[in-house]
Design an enzyme around this catalytic site. Structure first.
Site, PDB file in Angstrom:
ATOM      1  N   GLU A  15       0.914  -1.402   0.194  1.00 39.52           N
ATOM      2  CA  GLU A  15       0.174  -0.418  -0.159  1.00 39.52           C
ATOM      3  C   GLU A  15       0.825   1.243  -0.431  1.00 39.52           C
ATOM      4  OE1 GLU A  15      -3.747  -0.962   2.460  1.00 39.52           O
ATOM      5  OE2 GLU A  15      -2.424  -2.532   3.181  1.00 39.52           O
ATOM      6  N   SER A 140      -6.523  -4.134   1.140  1.00 39.39           N
ATOM      7  CA  SER A 140      -6.873  -3.698   0.588  1.00 39.39           C
ATOM      8  C   SER A 140      -7.005  -4.944  -1.039  1.00 39.39           C
ATOM      9  CB  SER A 140      -5.725  -3.076  -0.414  1.00 39.39           C
ATOM     10  OG  SER A 140      -5.656  -2.124   0.235  1.00 39.39           O
ATOM     11  N   TYR A 206      -9.765   1.505  -5.136  1.00 43.28           N
ATOM     12  CA  TYR A 206      -8.896   2.636  -6.150  1.00 43.28           C
ATOM     13  C   TYR A 206      -8.796   3.207  -6.404  1.00 43.28           C
ATOM     14  CZ  TYR A 206      -6.766   0.964  -1.023  1.00 43.28           C
ATOM     15  OH  TYR A 206      -6.961   0.807  -0.235  1.00 43.28           O
ATOM     16  N   ARG A 245     -11.070   2.670  11.661  1.00 42.71           N
ATOM     17  CA  ARG A 245     -11.807   2.184  11.288  1.00 42.71           C
ATOM     18  C   ARG A 245     -12.226   1.178  11.060  1.00 42.71           C
ATOM     19  NH1 ARG A 245     -11.264   2.848   5.455  1.00 42.71           N
ATOM     20  NH2 ARG A 245     -11.881   0.656   5.938  1.00 42.71           N
ATOM     21  N   ASP A 247     -15.456  -2.364   9.759  1.00 39.39           N
ATOM     22  CA  ASP A 247     -15.587  -2.379   8.191  1.00 39.39           C
ATOM     23  C   ASP A 247     -16.743  -3.359   8.818  1.00 39.39           C
ATOM     24  OD1 ASP A 247     -14.023  -0.817   6.999  1.00 39.39           O
ATOM     25  OD2 ASP A 247     -12.609  -2.923   5.911  1.00 39.39           O
ATOM     26  N   GLU A 260     -13.615  -6.437  10.255  1.00 40.70           N
ATOM     27  CA  GLU A 260     -11.922  -5.480  10.875  1.00 40.70           C
ATOM     28  C   GLU A 260     -11.946  -4.567  10.826  1.00 40.70           C
ATOM     29  OE1 GLU A 260      -9.297  -5.047   7.686  1.00 40.70           O
ATOM     30  OE2 GLU A 260     -10.062  -4.297   6.005  1.00 40.70           O
ATOM     31  N   ASN A 262      -9.171  -0.819  10.370  1.00 38.70           N
ATOM     32  CA  ASN A 262      -7.672  -0.318  10.715  1.00 38.70           C
ATOM     33  C   ASN A 262      -7.856   0.715  10.674  1.00 38.70           C
ATOM     34  OD1 ASN A 262      -7.867  -2.076   7.646  1.00 38.70           O
ATOM     35  ND2 ASN A 262     -10.199  -0.999   7.585  1.00 38.70           N
ATOM     36  N   GLY A 266      -7.340   4.776   5.052  1.00 38.82           N
ATOM     37  CA  GLY A 266      -6.556   6.191   4.293  1.00 38.82           C
ATOM     38  C   GLY A 266      -7.185   7.336   4.655  1.00 38.82           C
TER      39      GLY A 266
HETATM   40  N1  LIG Z   1     -17.302 -12.826   4.862  1.00 34.08           N
HETATM   41  C1  LIG Z   1     -17.668 -11.731   4.521  1.00 34.08           C
HETATM   42  N2  LIG Z   1     -18.791 -12.115   3.103  1.00 34.08           N
HETATM   43  C2  LIG Z   1     -18.649 -10.960   2.065  1.00 34.08           C
HETATM   44  N3  LIG Z   1     -18.197 -10.532   2.172  1.00 34.08           N
HETATM   45  C3  LIG Z   1     -16.432 -10.268   2.650  1.00 34.08           C
HETATM   46  C4  LIG Z   1     -16.881 -10.638   3.689  1.00 34.08           C
HETATM   47  N4  LIG Z   1     -15.348 -11.089   4.366  1.00 34.08           N
HETATM   48  C5  LIG Z   1     -14.759  -9.661   3.543  1.00 34.08           C
HETATM   49  N5  LIG Z   1     -15.977  -9.352   2.106  1.00 34.08           N
HETATM   50  C6  LIG Z   1     -15.839  -8.473   0.855  1.00 34.08           C
HETATM   51  O1  LIG Z   1     -14.636  -8.665   1.178  1.00 34.08           O
HETATM   52  C7  LIG Z   1     -13.790  -6.698   1.303  1.00 34.08           C
HETATM   53  C8  LIG Z   1     -12.046  -7.356   1.539  1.00 34.08           C
HETATM   54  O2  LIG Z   1     -12.523  -7.840   3.198  1.00 34.08           O
HETATM   55  P1  LIG Z   1     -11.738  -6.969   4.571  1.00 34.08           P
HETATM   56  O3  LIG Z   1     -11.810  -8.214   5.752  1.00 34.08           O
HETATM   57  O4  LIG Z   1     -12.436  -5.966   5.112  1.00 34.08           O
HETATM   58  O5  LIG Z   1     -10.300  -7.202   4.388  1.00 34.08           O
HETATM   59  P2  LIG Z   1      -9.437  -6.191   3.514  1.00 34.08           P
HETATM   60  O6  LIG Z   1     -10.269  -4.827   3.852  1.00 34.08           O
HETATM   61  O7  LIG Z   1      -8.528  -5.808   4.811  1.00 34.08           O
HETATM   62  O8  LIG Z   1      -9.274  -6.573   2.235  1.00 34.08           O
HETATM   63  C9  LIG Z   1     -14.750  -6.258   1.736  1.00 34.08           C
HETATM   64  O9  LIG Z   1     -14.850  -4.745   2.330  1.00 34.08           O
HETATM   65  C10 LIG Z   1     -16.156  -7.257   1.724  1.00 34.08           C
HETATM   66  O10 LIG Z   1     -16.269  -6.540   0.092  1.00 34.08           O
HETATM   67 MG   LIG Z   2     -11.758  -3.740   4.957  1.00 36.74          MG
END
Ligand SMILES: Nc1ncnc2c1ncn2[C@@H]1O[C@H](COP(=O)(O)OP(=O)(O)O)[C@@H](O)[C@H]1O
Ligand SMILES: [Mg+2]
Length: 302
Positions: A15, A140, A206, A245, A247, A260, A262, A266
């Site tokens: 990143e 990401s 992005y 932040r 999610d 998760e 962060n 950003g």
């Molecule tokens: N359990 C889940 N069910 C559906 N979509 C998911 C799930 N986990 C992650 N995602 C999708 O993947 C994206 C990234 O997951 P995340 O856990 O936030 O990791 P990162 O943002 O670090 O890549 C999420 O924003 C969502 O769109």
């Molecule tokens: Mg995320």
């Protein structure tokens, strides 16, 4: 104030480019407010640069490995330089999605999807399908795959294990995505993330125009309030500081499912946290200053 701020940006993760954008924006914003700022592009020579620049405080605009996971934080602790954001432990735990979920298991208001953690060399247990396979560390959306069949899952797990020794297989949650920034312990309004294609992946994240952001999120008040409460409790349970932040995906029964958190989200002017801060009247420079005010480091014991 008479204090020299070093904005740390770039770094040694995938990143790096996003971080350079965050850092450049933060430098400009703090300078506009009259602060003395040096920009520090982080590479392997960070220790030498820190000795050379003689900063009073570090404003960390790094993302991902080394910068968001406690490594740089540890270096700054040893050198006695106060820094913004979470400390070593919270940074390290939040960097790892499996460790984060383990740490939050005792917090009932933080609802999480069922999951299985697989480490390199272990056999694959029964999986919650359909599922999302993701490396425990990494941001990401790199290495993340949505799977429905066991064979498909196995391939995705192998691919993810090549990126990270620990992989999380998480039950797929269908629903709108929202994110809640927490500033100094208090949640900001939820922002909605609406991909124009199916999956919120790296490209969509992005690239301009591929994702729509709703500020505030277009979900019922009680849903955004539940997410704000969960984000605040997760931040507190994990010992986060400054800006972080969380999610979420809003599940079928309108419960925000925590994905998760962060610890160095950003910070470009169009990033999600600045967008949320704007809703409560905190502009980008104001947000940078609020984060600056949370900088700290430990005192030596001898
Ligand atoms: N359990 C889940 N069910 C559906 N979509 C998911 C799930 N986990 C992650 N995602 C999708 O993947 C994206 C990234 O997951 P995340 O856990 O936030 O990791 P990162 O943002 O670090 O890549 C999420 O924003 C969502 O769109
Ligand atoms: Mg995320």
């Amino acid at each position: 104030m008479g204090s020299r701020i070093g904005v740390l940006m770039g770094g040694l993760s995938t990143e790096r480019d996003i971080s350079l954008k965050s850092g450049t924006a933060v430098v400009a914003a703090l300078r506009a407010r009259g602060h003395e700022v040096v920009d520090i592009v982080v590479d392997r020579d960070l220790p030498t640069q820190l000795l050379h620049h003689r900063i009073d405080v570090a404003w960390i605009a790094l993302h991902g490995r080394f910068g968001e996971d406690g490594c740089v934080q540890g270096l700054l602790e040893v050198m006695g330089i106060p820094y913004t954001g979470s400390g070593v432990l919270a940074s390290a735990v939040c960097m790892d999605k499996a460790a984060t979920k383990r740490a939050l298991r005792g917090v009932p208001e933080v609802v999480m999807a069922e999951d299985v953690t697989i480490r390199r060399g272990e056999s694959i247990p029964e999986l919650p399908l359909p599922a999302v396979v993701k490396p425990a560390v990494g941001g990401s959306t790199l290495g993340i795959a949505r799977v429905t069949r066991p064979e498909e899952a196995e391939l995705a797990i192998r691919a993810a294990l090549a990126l990270d020794p620990t992989v999380l297989v998480e039950a797929f949650v269908q629903g709108p995505e929202i994110t809640v920034a927490v500033l100094d312990g208090e949640p900001l309004p939820a922002i909605g993330i609406v991909p124009q294609k199916g999956f919120f992946d790296f490209e969509a994240k992005y690239s301009k125009g591929q994702t729509r952001y709703d500020a505030p999120a277009q979900v019922p008040d009680r849903v955004s309030q539940a997410a704000q409460r969960a984000a605040k409790l997760a931040y507190r349970a994990l010992g986060c500081r400054g800006l972080a932040r969380a999610d979420f995906i809003v599940g079928s029964d309108d419960v925000p499912i925590f994905l998760e958190i962060n610890t160095l989200p950003g910070m470009t002017p169009t990033s999600l946290s600045p967008m949320a801060a704007e809703l409560v009247g905190i502009d980008f420079s104001g947000l940078c200053e609020r984060i600056l005010a949370t900088a700290q480091c430990m005192e030596p014991e001898v």
